[in-house]
Structures are given as C-alpha cells and as structure tokens.
Design a protein around this motif. Structure first.
Motif, PDB file in Angstrom:
ATOM      1  N   GLY A 119       0.786  -1.220   0.000  1.00 24.08           N
ATOM      2  CA  GLY A 119       0.000   0.000   0.000  1.00 24.08           C
ATOM      3  C   GLY A 119       0.815   1.264   0.000  1.00 24.08           C
ATOM      4  O   GLY A 119       0.269   2.358  -0.144  1.00 24.08           O
ATOM      5  N   GLU A 120       2.143   1.139   0.166  1.00 31.29           N
ATOM      6  CA  GLU A 120       3.006   2.322   0.114  1.00 31.29           C
ATOM      7  C   GLU A 120       3.143   2.828  -1.310  1.00 31.29           C
ATOM      8  O   GLU A 120       2.999   2.089  -2.278  1.00 31.29           O
ATOM      9  CB  GLU A 120       4.397   1.986   0.658  1.00 31.29           C
ATOM     10  CG  GLU A 120       4.525   2.096   2.159  1.00 31.29           C
ATOM     11  CD  GLU A 120       5.984   2.071   2.587  1.00 31.29           C
ATOM     12  OE1 GLU A 120       6.781   2.836   2.009  1.00 31.29           O
ATOM     13  OE2 GLU A 120       6.318   1.284   3.496  1.00 31.29           O
ATOM     14  N   SER A 121       3.487   4.109  -1.430  1.00 35.38           N
ATOM     15  CA  SER A 121       3.795   4.699  -2.727  1.00 35.38           C
ATOM     16  C   SER A 121       5.271   4.479  -3.014  1.00 35.38           C
ATOM     17  O   SER A 121       6.124   4.750  -2.167  1.00 35.38           O
ATOM     18  CB  SER A 121       3.474   6.191  -2.718  1.00 35.38           C
ATOM     19  OG  SER A 121       3.739   6.769  -3.973  1.00 35.38           O
ATOM     20  N   VAL A 122       5.566   3.960  -4.213  1.00 39.36           N
ATOM     21  CA  VAL A 122       6.949   3.670  -4.595  1.00 39.36           C
ATOM     22  C   VAL A 122       7.218   4.256  -5.977  1.00 39.36           C
ATOM     23  O   VAL A 122       6.304   4.556  -6.739  1.00 39.36           O
ATOM     24  CB  VAL A 122       7.216   2.146  -4.617  1.00 39.36           C
ATOM     25  CG1 VAL A 122       7.143   1.560  -3.225  1.00 39.36           C
ATOM     26  CG2 VAL A 122       6.241   1.439  -5.557  1.00 39.36           C
ATOM     27  N   THR A 123       8.505   4.420  -6.287  1.00 39.80           N
ATOM     28  CA  THR A 123       8.907   4.878  -7.615  1.00 39.80           C
ATOM     29  C   THR A 123       9.052   3.669  -8.529  1.00 39.80           C
ATOM     30  O   THR A 123       9.766   2.716  -8.206  1.00 39.80           O
ATOM     31  CB  THR A 123      10.241   5.637  -7.562  1.00 39.80           C
ATOM     32  OG1 THR A 123      10.071   6.799  -6.744  1.00 39.80           O
ATOM     33  CG2 THR A 123      10.677   6.078  -8.961  1.00 39.80           C
ATOM     34  N   ALA A 124       8.368   3.715  -9.663  1.00 38.97           N
ATOM     35  CA  ALA A 124       8.449   2.638 -10.649  1.00 38.97           C
ATOM     36  C   ALA A 124       9.109   3.187 -11.911  1.00 38.97           C
ATOM     37  O   ALA A 124       8.626   4.158 -12.494  1.00 38.97           O
ATOM     38  CB  ALA A 124       7.066   2.097 -10.966  1.00 38.97           C
ATOM     39  N   ILE A 125      10.214   2.581 -12.310  1.00 37.08           N
ATOM     40  CA  ILE A 125      10.913   2.975 -13.540  1.00 37.08           C
ATOM     41  C   ILE A 125      10.350   2.149 -14.680  1.00 37.08           C
ATOM     42  O   ILE A 125      10.460   0.918 -14.687  1.00 37.08           O
ATOM     43  CB  ILE A 125      12.425   2.758 -13.396  1.00 37.08           C
ATOM     44  CG1 ILE A 125      12.959   3.616 -12.241  1.00 37.08           C
ATOM     45  CG2 ILE A 125      13.148   3.101 -14.698  1.00 37.08           C
ATOM     46  CD1 ILE A 125      14.388   3.284 -11.865  1.00 37.08           C
ATOM     47  N   ILE A 126       9.733   2.812 -15.635  1.00 35.12           N
ATOM     48  CA  ILE A 126       9.038   2.113 -16.712  1.00 35.12           C
ATOM     49  C   ILE A 126      10.054   1.559 -17.714  1.00 35.12           C
ATOM     50  O   ILE A 126      10.891   2.286 -18.237  1.00 35.12           O
ATOM     51  CB  ILE A 126       8.050   3.055 -17.424  1.00 35.12           C
ATOM     52  CG1 ILE A 126       7.019   3.577 -16.421  1.00 35.12           C
ATOM     53  CG2 ILE A 126       7.355   2.349 -18.577  1.00 35.12           C
ATOM     54  CD1 ILE A 126       6.143   4.682 -16.967  1.00 35.12           C
ATOM     55  N   ILE A 127       9.951   0.252 -17.992  1.00 39.52           N
ATOM     56  CA  ILE A 127      10.831  -0.382 -18.974  1.00 39.52           C
ATOM     57  C   ILE A 127      10.034  -1.012 -20.112  1.00 39.52           C
ATOM     58  O   ILE A 127      10.621  -1.553 -21.054  1.00 39.52           O
ATOM     59  CB  ILE A 127      11.739  -1.441 -18.321  1.00 39.52           C
ATOM     60  CG1 ILE A 127      10.905  -2.547 -17.679  1.00 39.52           C
ATOM     61  CG2 ILE A 127      12.653  -0.789 -17.290  1.00 39.52           C
ATOM     62  CD1 ILE A 127      11.742  -3.697 -17.132  1.00 39.52           C
ATOM     63  N   GLY A 128       8.716  -0.948 -20.043  1.00 41.66           N
ATOM     64  CA  GLY A 128       7.860  -1.489 -21.093  1.00 41.66           C
ATOM     65  C   GLY A 128       6.504  -0.830 -21.038  1.00 41.66           C
ATOM     66  O   GLY A 128       6.233  -0.001 -20.164  1.00 41.66           O
ATOM     67  N   ALA A 129       5.623  -1.183 -21.954  1.00 38.62           N
ATOM     68  CA  ALA A 129       4.301  -0.568 -22.005  1.00 38.62           C
ATOM     69  C   ALA A 129       3.479  -0.988 -20.791  1.00 38.62           C
ATOM     70  O   ALA A 129       3.291  -2.190 -20.555  1.00 38.62           O
ATOM     71  CB  ALA A 129       3.581  -0.983 -23.287  1.00 38.62           C
ATOM     72  N   PRO A 130       2.982  -0.026 -19.989  1.00 33.12           N
ATOM     73  CA  PRO A 130       2.148  -0.381 -18.833  1.00 33.12           C
ATOM     74  C   PRO A 130       0.843  -1.044 -19.273  1.00 33.12           C
ATOM     75  O   PRO A 130       0.365  -0.841 -20.389  1.00 33.12           O
ATOM     76  CB  PRO A 130       1.878   0.973 -18.156  1.00 33.12           C
ATOM     77  CG  PRO A 130       2.959   1.873 -18.659  1.00 33.12           C
ATOM     78  CD  PRO A 130       3.241   1.418 -20.050  1.00 33.12           C
ATOM     79  N   HIS A 131       0.289  -1.860 -18.366  1.00 34.26           N
ATOM     80  CA  HIS A 131      -0.958  -2.562 -18.647  1.00 34.26           C
ATOM     81  C   HIS A 131      -2.145  -1.719 -18.187  1.00 34.26           C
ATOM     82  O   HIS A 131      -2.056  -0.955 -17.236  1.00 34.26           O
ATOM     83  CB  HIS A 131      -0.991  -3.911 -17.923  1.00 34.26           C
ATOM     84  CG  HIS A 131       0.198  -4.773 -18.194  1.00 34.26           C
ATOM     85  ND1 HIS A 131       0.604  -5.102 -19.460  1.00 34.26           N
ATOM     86  CD2 HIS A 131       1.081  -5.379 -17.340  1.00 34.26           C
ATOM     87  CE1 HIS A 131       1.673  -5.878 -19.393  1.00 34.26           C
ATOM     88  NE2 HIS A 131       1.989  -6.043 -18.114  1.00 34.26           N
TER      89      HIS A 131
END
Length: 647
Positions: free
Chosen positions: A632-644
C-alpha cells in the motif's frame, strides 16, 4: 590529465529535498573554471550520518591490489563541520586518515579568520586516505569556497605527493617481472625506491592479461558508486549522433527529428468541401436550383458558379469559384433527373447556411512557412508525425540515426540458443541473455549486430570486439565482469582495445558488477553481469538511456521514464547495503498506478522474475528508521515497457 575529484555534501535537509545544495555546485565551479587541473567525476548529497559519510569517503578513496588509483584523488566534503550535535563529518573521516594534514586545516582557518571571526568555530580537517587527499570545509556556499581558496594553490602538489608516497609499492612484486615496462610517476618530488629504481604507478585497474591467476586482485579495485552517479557518468560520455537526411519511407518509430520541418505549401492549397453536398451561394437561401455538374476530389469545375445554380461536391473536392458555402446532401431533395444525372434539386429550410460553412479554407491545416514538426520531436507509432511530414512538401528529413549496437555473450559454459538446437551437457547453460538483449534493442529501434557466444579467451574476445567496432557505435556484452579467474572483459577493454573503465561496480541489487567503458574512437562498451536478471536490469537502467540519448532523445523523462505507483504485495525488507530494483508489472487500476511484483523469488539468476515485467520498483537502502516497504506504500516505478490497463 585532469585530477579526478569527488564532492560530498553533508546535509539532512538537502538529502531530504527540503533545501537546495548550493555549496557542491559552487565548489565544482571553483575547481573546474579557468584550468584543466581538476575534474569533478562524482558528487553526492548525504545526511548527517557518520557511517554513511565514512563509507562514501572510503569508497571514493578505495585502493586495491592491481589498482592504478582510486575513483577520486581529491575528496572535498562540505557540511557537518560545525559544533552542533549533528555535525559529525570530522568524527567520520579522521579515523580514516593514514596521515593527518593539520597545516592545511590551519591554513584554511587562518585565511577565513581574516574574513569572519566565526571561522574559529569551524572544525575543518584535512588528511590522506590511501592515495587521496580528503578535505572537510564548512557547509555554507560562501564558507566552503573561501576555505578551499586558501589551500587551492598547494593542493596539486599535495595530491601528487600522496600518489607518490602512499604505498603504491605493494601493487608490485618484490622481484621485478621480466619484460614488464611501467610508466614512471611524474610527481616533481618523487624519490628512488630502495632498490635504486624509480617509483612506479600502475596503469589501469584490471588484472594483467599476461599474469597468472596468483597475481589477480583478491578484491575488486573498482569503487562501488551510487546508481544516480553511474547514470550521470554514462550520459555525460555519450552525445546524440550527428543528424542524417532520410527519405520519408525510412523514418521509423523512435527517430528524433533533428531540425524544424517547415511547410513548403499551404494545406489545403484550395478551398475544399468538408462534406458531401452542394456548393452554393449562401445568399440564395433555400429553394429550387439547377445542378451544374459535379466537382470531385482532385477535379474542379472551370466555370464560376452563378446565382440559381449549385454544383455537386464530394468531401475534399475544390469549391468552384463564386460559391461560398456547402449544403449537406441530407438537407436537399432531388426534383428532376435524366439518364442518371441530377437536373434540379431543392434545398430545404434545413439547408440554410452562412458564408464559409462546411468549407475548409486555404492553409486551414498547415500554413506555408509554419513549423510542422519541431526539432527534438520523437516519431511515434501513432502516425501523427509521419502524416505531418508527408504533407510538408518535402521528401526527406534531417533526423538523428539509430545507433548500431553489437551484442555478445561470454562463457565456456554458455550454449548458443540462436543456432541449431543442441544437447545440454552437464555444467552447460543455454544463453538467454543475448536473445533477450537483442529483442530489447529492437524495441528501441536499434539495428543490431549479433556476435554470438564468445568463449573465455582474451584473444578471441578482443578480435570479436575489434571487428564489431568497425561498424557499431557500441557493444553490449554479458558475463566476464566479476572476480573469476576467466573474467576477461575489463582487461581486454583496457589492454587490448585501449579503452577506459568509467566505472566497474554500481551500488545496486541486482547488477552490482555492471561496467561501463569508453573507447578511443568515441564508442562505448556496456559489460553487463552474466546472471540474466542482472543483465536485463542493468541494460534498462544504463544502456537504454544511453542509446536513447545517442538517438537524440532529450530530457530525464525521455531517457529514464518513471512514475509513482501503489505497491501491492507482501511487505518486503529493504537491503541495508544497496538499493534494490524489483521486477514488477505496472497496471492502471481504479484510477491509479499499481505495481505488482512479478515473482516472489527475485534472485538475479531467475529469469522468470522478468516475465510480464514492465517496470522496476526502485527501493531505497534500508535504515533503522525505514527497514521495509509495506503493502500500500507509494513507490517509484521505472518504466521499462508498455504499462498494462486494468479491467
């Protein structure tokens, strides 16, 4: 050659983003302005944490057997030198000193006292750590610059002296190795060795290709640098490829337009019908009209329209001279026809129009001389950019080309999976790294050169890489970068290709042995770890941003896109040594981004953890205050492909 410098800013507020670091940039400007003596190769902001200050200083000054020197010959620490309980910089670094330099500290204080009496309260310090000079100065922008200025004139000699006397003899055997020639130290105060020779300084950090296994380094000589510093170093060593002129048919998704594209003509070049109907004179209004032929797309009528007449028009057809509006066919009724042709029609009351209605005027879409596509624009798969280029009136365009990248795997145990099928013998593994990297490069739009699997042989590795560099801007390899006796990538790059290892380890999990090197002709080598997850994570963190920059992409969001997401999964303990990058699926769900770990087993050897991954969750290094990330925490996501998109 410029002396490598590291600048460490110590500040709780700056490290939390609550204040801007002004001292670090000011010190960099002082060092790098006006002369080529100093080069700031790394900088970092840390909190007032004694252990973190000590470890960072230790890493930047690290010197191991077989090493030519540390990452930084001069380390300047700004901040944490006051008398408050939180000021711990001096306490953190003084235990590291192999020699104290109290006179340097005194010179700083004496000079500063001429400016302000408050300098008496500063705990400035200076000393030698290994072969590096470490100096601690106040945290204020003004104070840090003033203190460093007091000793700037003697620092070059101090650095040279530390290099000459700080124990480099342990890097060499007691008995000279036959047929070995090493460069001489160039310090003006160097002295002869006890055997009458001259002090030597090792060139390069990698193991000697000609030496036996007993001569290899037992610990990595490469300092473990922070991820952000590593990425900054990568991007500082690559530049967009020079633009080339490409015909429209060869421009693809991912190309970056290198110069503004100017419209060479108006679009449309004539007043055009917006819909099917009749060209009319608006002032005529509803009534019965004679149909005087038709104007279709690409064909206009020659005779101007007169009052009482209409001309049948198709969408996109030129409006005949004299007409100033179009009535939709739905607002008319056929009254008379002959041999399949309309003779008269009635425009009903619904067909009342104003001048200009349903007509696209000249230049409505594009004005001649206007910018259609701006320099720096990325060509996307949507088609808008290609469509705009197509109507510009030009046939070719200035774009940044895609870099050509060579890919290879290394290892005696690695079996090629892109060739004919073969049995898997005991101790062998199938190569999944090369196919995965070739696919990742193709998704970036890169032309590639497949170099296959190269055995653990320095000569074969050097020949393969040298041949590839004749046609490629860079090489991405996997394996051969750790501490094994047959890990040849680093020494081959340094000793056979004439390259320079920019960094050889990164403080991250996985992918710690990631290596980045530059070559004499401006090309680069990304030598990635052999574990498949480590290789792919390192590729997306460092190689992909470099390739995007080569291809002309600009800005952080284009080079390394990231977003905030809600972490869903079990609570995960944070690594206390290195930040970690979990493989995850980023999904838009219930009006928010959700990040789900793709596999509970995130070992670097488990390629299954990359299945369905389109993001890396960037987890910070754990602390007593922050030991884990919770569901439930907010985290940083580094995008490496097309999100779903969720359902």
């Amino acid at each position: 050659m410029a002396t490598p410098v590291g600048i460490l800013t110590v500040s709780d507020k700056c490290s939390r983003g609550q204040a801007l670091d002004t001292s670090g940039p000011a010190l960099r400007q002082l060092l790098e302005s006006g002369q080529q003596r100093w080069s700031v190769v790394t900088s970092l902001v840390v909190p007032d944490d004694r252990q973190l200050i000590s470890q960072t200083t230790r890493d930047w000054c690290a010197l191991s057997p077989g090493s030519a020197g540390p990452l930084c010959r001069l380390v300047i620490i700004t901040g944490g030198t006051g008398i408050s309980p939180s000021d711990v910089t001096v306490e953190a670094i003084e235990p590291l000193f192999t020699k104290r330099l109290p006179s340097l500290a005194t010179a700083m204080v004496v000079g500063s006292l001429k400016i302000t009496p408050m300098a008496a309260l500063s705990q400035v310090a200076a000393g030698v750590v290994g072969e590096s000079i470490v100096v601690a100065v106040p945290g204020s922008k003004k104070g840090s610059v003033e203190n460093l200025q007091q000793i700037l004139g003697v620092l070059p000699h101090a650095v040279d002296t530390a290099m000459a006397y700080a124990g480099t003899r342990h890097l060499h055997p007691a008995t000279p190795v036959a047929n070995t020639v090493e460069p001489l130290a160039m310090c003006g105060c160097s002295r002869p060795d006890d055997d009458g020779g001259t002090m030597h300084v090792a060139e390069g950090l990698s193991n000697d290709l000609e030496a036996s296994v007993v001569r290899r380094a037992r610990k990595s000589p490469y300092p473990m640098i922070p991820v952000d510093d590593a990425l900054q170093l990568v991007l500082s060593h690559v530049a967009p490829l020079p633009p080339v002129q490409l015909p429209l048919g060869e421009i693809r998704e991912g190309h970056i337009i290198a110069a503004d594209v100017i419209a060479h003509e108006d679009v449309p070049g004539y007043p055009a019908a917006v819909m099917d109907g009749y060209a009319v004179i608006a002032a005529d209004g509803p009534g019965t009209y004679a149909v005087r032929g038709a104007a279709t797309a690409g064909r206009a009528t020659a005779t101007p329209l007169s009052s009482g007449e209409v001309v049948r028009v198709a969408t996109g057809a030129p409006i005949p001279a004299g007409a100033d509006a179009v009535v939709m066919v739905e607002d008319t009724r056929l009254l008379e026809s002959s041999d399949g042709e309309e003779i008269t029609v009635e425009i009903t009351d619904a067909g009342r129009v104003a001048p200009g209605q349903h007509i696209r005027p000249v230049g409505h879409d594009l004005r001649k001389g206007s910018v259609i596509v701006a320099a720096g624009s990325a060509v996307t798969a949507v088609g808008g950019e290609i469509g705009a280029l197509a109507v510009s009136g030009l046939s070719s365009f200035l774009v940044h080309p895609m870099p050509r990248i060579a890919v290879l795997s290394t290892g005696d145990e690695v079996i090629d999976t892109l060739g004919p099928p073969s049995a898997l013998e005991y101790g062998a593994i199938r190569d999944c790294n090369r196919p995965a990297l070739l696919a990742a490069l193709a998704s970036l739009g890169c032309p590639t050169l497949d170099l296959g699997v190269v055995k653990d042989d320095p000569d074969a590795l050097a020949r393969t890489m040298q041949e590839a560099l004749k046609t490629c801007q860079g090489i991405v390899s996997t394996g051969g970068v750790s501490m094994g006796e047959r890990d040849w990538l680093k020494p081959v790059v340094e000793q056979r290709l004439g390259g320079r290892i920019v960094f050889g380890r990164v403080a991250m999990k996985p992918s710690k042995p990631t290596t980045f090197a530059t070559l004499p002709q401006g090309q680069f080598v990304f030598a990635l770890p052999g574990n498949p997850v480590s290789a792919l994570v390192a590729f997306h963190m460092f190689a992909a941003p470099a390739i995007r920059k080569l291809a002309g992409h600009q800005g952080t969001s284009a080079l390394r896109p990231s977003t905030m997401a809600v972490f869903e999964g079990r609570d995960i303990s944070l690594d206390r040594v290195r930040p970690e990058y979990l493989r995850a699926a980023l999904i838009w769900e219930k009006s928010r981004w959700v990040a789900r770990v793709t596999d509970q087993h995130q070992q670097s050897s488990r390629v299954a953890s990359m299945l369905h991954a389109n993001a890396l969750i960037a987890l910070p290094r754990g602390t007593d205050q922050k030991p884990m990330v919770r569901r439930g925490e907010s985290v940083t996501a580094i995008i490496i492909g097309a999100p779903h998109m969720g359902v």
